[in-house]
Design a protein around this motif. Structure first.
Motif, PDB file in Angstrom:
ATOM      1  N   ASP A 467       0.812  -1.214   0.000  1.00  0.00           N
ATOM      2  CA  ASP A 467       0.000   0.000   0.000  1.00  0.00           C
ATOM      3  C   ASP A 467       0.847   1.265   0.000  1.00  0.00           C
ATOM      4  N   ALA A 468       2.151   1.116  -0.134  1.00  0.00           N
ATOM      5  CA  ALA A 468       3.025   2.291  -0.128  1.00  0.00           C
ATOM      6  C   ALA A 468       2.727   3.168  -1.336  1.00  0.00           C
ATOM      7  N   GLU A 469       3.081   4.446  -1.215  1.00  0.00           N
ATOM      8  CA  GLU A 469       2.933   5.366  -2.338  1.00  0.00           C
ATOM      9  C   GLU A 469       4.107   5.180  -3.287  1.00  0.00           C
ATOM     10  N   LEU A 470       3.795   5.012  -4.565  1.00  0.00           N
ATOM     11  CA  LEU A 470       4.831   4.779  -5.571  1.00  0.00           C
ATOM     12  C   LEU A 470       5.325   6.112  -6.115  1.00  0.00           C
ATOM     13  N   PRO A 471       6.614   6.400  -6.016  1.00  0.00           N
ATOM     14  CA  PRO A 471       7.121   7.632  -6.638  1.00  0.00           C
ATOM     15  C   PRO A 471       6.868   7.614  -8.140  1.00  0.00           C
ATOM     16  N   SER A 472       6.667   8.783  -8.725  1.00  0.00           N
ATOM     17  CA  SER A 472       6.396   8.870 -10.164  1.00  0.00           C
ATOM     18  C   SER A 472       7.494   8.176 -10.956  1.00  0.00           C
ATOM     19  N   GLU A 473       7.073   7.410 -11.965  1.00  0.00           N
ATOM     20  CA  GLU A 473       8.033   6.761 -12.851  1.00  0.00           C
ATOM     21  C   GLU A 473       7.497   6.766 -14.274  1.00  0.00           C
ATOM     22  N   GLY A 474       8.384   6.485 -15.234  1.00  0.00           N
ATOM     23  CA  GLY A 474       8.021   6.572 -16.638  1.00  0.00           C
ATOM     24  C   GLY A 474       6.911   5.616 -17.017  1.00  0.00           C
ATOM     25  N   MET A 475       6.054   6.066 -17.932  1.00  0.00           N
ATOM     26  CA  MET A 475       4.942   5.273 -18.436  1.00  0.00           C
ATOM     27  C   MET A 475       5.058   5.127 -19.952  1.00  0.00           C
ATOM     28  N   ARG A 476       4.337   4.150 -20.490  1.00  0.00           N
ATOM     29  CA  ARG A 476       4.306   3.900 -21.932  1.00  0.00           C
ATOM     30  C   ARG A 476       2.875   3.605 -22.352  1.00  0.00           C
ATOM     31  N   PRO A 477       2.507   3.867 -23.611  1.00  0.00           N
ATOM     32  CA  PRO A 477       1.224   3.358 -24.093  1.00  0.00           C
ATOM     33  C   PRO A 477       1.168   1.842 -23.905  1.00  0.00           C
ATOM     34  N   GLY A 478       0.073   1.372 -23.366  1.00  0.00           N
ATOM     35  CA  GLY A 478      -0.075  -0.051 -23.074  1.00  0.00           C
ATOM     36  C   GLY A 478       0.136  -0.401 -21.620  1.00  0.00           C
ATOM     37  N   ALA A 479       0.709   0.512 -20.834  1.00  0.00           N
ATOM     38  CA  ALA A 479       0.885   0.246 -19.405  1.00  0.00           C
ATOM     39  C   ALA A 479      -0.477   0.105 -18.736  1.00  0.00           C
ATOM     40  N   ILE A 480      -0.642  -0.929 -17.917  1.00  0.00           N
ATOM     41  CA  ILE A 480      -1.896  -1.165 -17.196  1.00  0.00           C
ATOM     42  C   ILE A 480      -1.696  -0.693 -15.765  1.00  0.00           C
ATOM     43  N   GLN A 481      -2.120   0.526 -15.496  1.00  0.00           N
ATOM     44  CA  GLN A 481      -2.034   1.079 -14.151  1.00  0.00           C
ATOM     45  C   GLN A 481      -3.233   0.608 -13.325  1.00  0.00           C
ATOM     46  N   VAL A 482      -3.025   0.515 -12.019  1.00  0.00           N
ATOM     47  CA  VAL A 482      -4.125   0.176 -11.116  1.00  0.00           C
ATOM     48  C   VAL A 482      -4.222   1.265 -10.049  1.00  0.00           C
ATOM     49  N   PRO A 483      -5.154   2.224 -10.199  1.00  0.00           N
ATOM     50  CA  PRO A 483      -5.366   3.257  -9.183  1.00  0.00           C
ATOM     51  C   PRO A 483      -5.968   2.650  -7.918  1.00  0.00           C
ATOM     52  N   PRO A 484      -6.143   3.468  -6.861  1.00  0.00           N
ATOM     53  CA  PRO A 484      -6.675   2.934  -5.599  1.00  0.00           C
ATOM     54  C   PRO A 484      -8.014   2.225  -5.710  1.00  0.00           C
ATOM     55  N   HIS A 485      -8.851   2.563  -6.713  1.00  0.00           N
ATOM     56  CA  HIS A 485     -10.140   1.887  -6.812  1.00  0.00           C
ATOM     57  C   HIS A 485     -10.003   0.433  -7.272  1.00  0.00           C
ATOM     58  N   GLY A 486      -8.813   0.000  -7.697  1.00  0.00           N
ATOM     59  CA  GLY A 486      -8.570  -1.404  -7.988  1.00  0.00           C
ATOM     60  C   GLY A 486      -8.955  -1.853  -9.375  1.00  0.00           C
ATOM     61  N   ARG A 487      -9.448  -0.949 -10.237  1.00  0.00           N
ATOM     62  CA  ARG A 487      -9.811  -1.314 -11.601  1.00  0.00           C
ATOM     63  C   ARG A 487      -8.684  -0.908 -12.547  1.00  0.00           C
ATOM     64  N   PRO A 488      -8.302  -1.781 -13.474  1.00  0.00           N
ATOM     65  CA  PRO A 488      -7.170  -1.465 -14.344  1.00  0.00           C
ATOM     66  C   PRO A 488      -7.500  -0.369 -15.349  1.00  0.00           C
ATOM     67  N   VAL A 489      -6.506   0.442 -15.644  1.00  0.00           N
ATOM     68  CA  VAL A 489      -6.598   1.495 -16.658  1.00  0.00           C
ATOM     69  C   VAL A 489      -5.459   1.275 -17.641  1.00  0.00           C
ATOM     70  N   VAL A 490      -5.797   1.065 -18.910  1.00  0.00           N
ATOM     71  CA  VAL A 490      -4.788   0.873 -19.946  1.00  0.00           C
ATOM     72  C   VAL A 490      -4.482   2.235 -20.571  1.00  0.00           C
ATOM     73  N   LEU A 491      -3.251   2.677 -20.461  1.00  0.00           N
ATOM     74  CA  LEU A 491      -2.862   3.961 -21.045  1.00  0.00           C
ATOM     75  C   LEU A 491      -2.748   3.828 -22.553  1.00  0.00           C
ATOM     76  N   LEU A 492      -3.220   4.871 -23.256  1.00  0.00           N
ATOM     77  CA  LEU A 492      -3.141   4.912 -24.716  1.00  0.00           C
ATOM     78  C   LEU A 492      -2.199   6.028 -25.154  1.00  0.00           C
ATOM     79  N   ALA A 493      -2.257   6.390 -26.424  1.00  0.00           N
ATOM     80  CA  ALA A 493      -1.213   7.234 -27.016  1.00  0.00           C
ATOM     81  C   ALA A 493      -1.131   8.631 -26.416  1.00  0.00           C
ATOM     82  N   ASP A 494      -2.234   9.179 -25.917  1.00  0.00           N
ATOM     83  CA  ASP A 494      -2.208  10.508 -25.305  1.00  0.00           C
ATOM     84  C   ASP A 494      -2.006  10.455 -23.795  1.00  0.00           C
ATOM     85  N   GLY A 495      -1.700   9.289 -23.251  1.00  0.00           N
ATOM     86  CA  GLY A 495      -1.527   9.142 -21.816  1.00  0.00           C
ATOM     87  C   GLY A 495      -0.296   9.863 -21.301  1.00  0.00           C
ATOM     88  N   PRO A 496      -0.225  10.080 -19.989  1.00  0.00           N
ATOM     89  CA  PRO A 496       0.913  10.787 -19.405  1.00  0.00           C
ATOM     90  C   PRO A 496       2.198   9.985 -19.548  1.00  0.00           C
TER      91      PRO A 496
END
Length: 529
Positions: A467-496
């Motif tokens: 449950d630790a806070e993750l320091p910001s790190e590089g992302m890529r299109p296709g990365a599957i992030q999991v925010p606190p709500h527990g549902r996956p978010v797939v980043l696309l081309a305009d993602g951060p």
């Protein structure tokens, strides 16, 4: 189950997988990040696409057609062994600032110091750009002279004006453009932090030294021995590139959401610039080739269909992507084929019947002013041409090739259930084994929260083991992030290009085009790469 791939541990660095086109190099602290980034940037081998420093990591992007993942790992390990203990400082950039931020007084009160002291410490500190991210040209600045930890706002603002200077944690920074944000705002600068048309678009690059030059009266009010400052003129914005081209189409109805897209801005993530470009790259490439364009030429990306336009001159087009009814001058025509629209006649694209995004390639390519080397519209960063609307004129250039003779081009209708290949992410070990199994075993439903930035999927909650806070790190299109709500978010081309949510898996680059065609209610299954 997605089994976490074993990390490669070397002296002073741990290598973590980030899909099929990147490796995440994790080090001890921010100073080690600067040292490793300096060593990697000194002489990158052929095939290295991007180096994205962040709080504790450097993301190394590469082209697997030109260099293998094992060769990339060997190169990073060698660079870590030779990384200098002290980094050669970059150029000094002086940024003029007025200490008039809306949070200046409350921040000083929270820190238990007078406003004048806060101003003097900020203006007197020698700052360094640790990394960029969040938005093009947004620099995260650190300083050994600072020594203050400033909590972010409990609720981010929906609008932070361009030029706002803020504090968050150990960092200071300035907003290059108007965006949402949760930093505490202490000042304003008129410096142009990001100019896509300039020879050097980003003012504050990684490792640059930065000094905020305060208005003299505020510094004098702070302390008699405040650091001396000088007046520095803000950067001058350059006019945007003019866009030569012949009138081709007059838009009568722009459909659900229409933007100009080419193949985007690769290799710019280190400057905070996302790849952007067409989400279904294959559909755009095919349409361009069927009409005699270079496959990277810009076209129109239309979400949901419902597009109508009148030809200003005889105009050849090719429509690809989602399944739609296509008519020219009231007559049905085929997608994935070159179609002539006589001058004065209408092109009509109906609502999508399967899939989500339709691509219209115009012979000669859509011509708009380029931004940062691309004509793509980045909706998150506000970079590139504005969204297409009714009444807009679409201009076209000159095609480099003749229209090929093709009797029929084989294509398939986008399905409502797709299988997507996924590899372990760098933070798969942050999740319980049940969550790793659920990612593969579940059938996920595309939620209404889906756009060019990313797709949230509804299904079982992916519970975290850490449950630790993750320091910001590089992302890529296709990365599957999991925010606190527990549902996956797939980043696309305009993602951060950087983010602070753990990445459980990464969709392979080849599978991203299929995700471009999913719409709310469609289903997604992840399969091991």
């Amino acid at each position: 189950m997605v089994t976490p791939r074993p990390a490669v541990v070397g002296p002073r660095v741990t290598l973590l997988p980030m899909g099929d086109r990147a490796v995440l190099a994790e080090v001890a602290d921010l100073s080690a990040v600067l040292a490793l980034h300096a060593a990697l940037a000194d002489a990158p081998p052929a095939g290295i696409d991007d180096l994205v420093p962040a709080a504790r990591t450097v993301l190394v992007g590469f082209d697997p057609r030109r260099v293998s993942a094992s060769a990339v790992c060997d190169w990073i390990l060698a660079a870590a062994r030779s990384a200098p203990d002290a980094v050669t400082p970059g150029p000094l950039v002086e940024v003029p600032v007025r200490y008039d931020g809306v949070d200046l007084d409350s921040t000083a009160e929270m820190l238990g110091i007078p406003v004048a002291t806060l101003v003097a410490r900020h203006a007197g500190a020698a700052w360094t750009v640790a990394f960029t991210g969040f938005a093009p040209g947004f620099a995260y600045l650190v300083s050994d002279d600072w020594g203050l930890d400033v909590p972010r706002l409990p609720e981010p603002r929906t609008r932070v004006p361009a030029g706002a200077v803020g504090l968050a944690g150990e960092f200071s920074g300035a907003y290059p453009r108007e965006t949402p944000g949760g930093w505490r705002l202490i000042g304003t600068t008129d410096a142009v932090l990001f100019d896509p048309d300039a020879e050097s678009p980003v003012l504050l690059r990684p490792r640059s030294r930065v000094r905020f030059v305060a208005e003299r009266e505020r510094v004098e009010a702070a302390a008699a021995d405040a650091a001396p400052t000088s007046s520095v003129a803000p950067s001058a914005a350059r006019p945007a590139e003019t866009a030569p081209g012949a009138p081709a189409l007059r838009v009568l109805s722009a459909g659900g959401f229409t933007t100009v897209q080419d193949l985007g801005r690769p290799d710019r993530a280190s400057l905070g610039v996302a790849r952007s470009g067409a989400l279904d790259r294959t559909a755009l490439r095919i349409a361009n080739r069927l009409i005699g364009n270079d496959e990277a030429a810009a076209g129109l990306e239309i979400a949901l269909g419902g597009f109508r336009a009148r030809a200003e001159a005889d105009t050849w087009v090719c429509v690809s992507g989602a399944l739609v009814d296509l008519r020219v001058a009231g007559r049905a025509r085929d997608a994935y084929a070159a179609v002539l629209i006589p001058a004065g006649e209408e092109l009509s694209i109906g609502s999508v019947r399967a899939g989500l995004r339709v691509y219209v390639s115009v012979r000669g390519g859509v011509v708009v002013p380029a931004a940062f080397g691309s004509r793509a519209s980045d909706v998150l960063a506000g970079l590139g041409p504005a969204r297409i609307g009714a009444g807009d004129l679409v201009s076209a250039g000159i095609a480099p090739f003749p229209i090929p003779v093709v009797d029929a081009f084989p294509w398939t209708v986008p399905p409502g259930l797709i299988d997507v290949r996924v590899a372990p992410g760098p933070r798969a070990d942050w999740f319980h084994p049940a969550a790793l199994s659920a990612l593969i075993d579940a059938e996920w439903t595309v939620s209404p929260h889906a756009d060019r930035v990313g797709i949230r999927l509804d299904g079982p909650e992916l519970s975290r083991a850490r449950d630790a806070e993750l320091p910001s790190e590089g992302m890529r299109p296709g990365a599957i992030q999991v925010p606190p709500h527990g549902r996956p978010v797939v980043l696309l081309a305009d993602g951060p290009v950087t983010g602070g949510y753990p990445v459980i898996g990464v969709v392979t680059d080849a599978a991203l085009d299929a995700l471009a065609q999913v719409r709310p209610g469609d289903r997604v299954r992840f399969r091991r790469a």
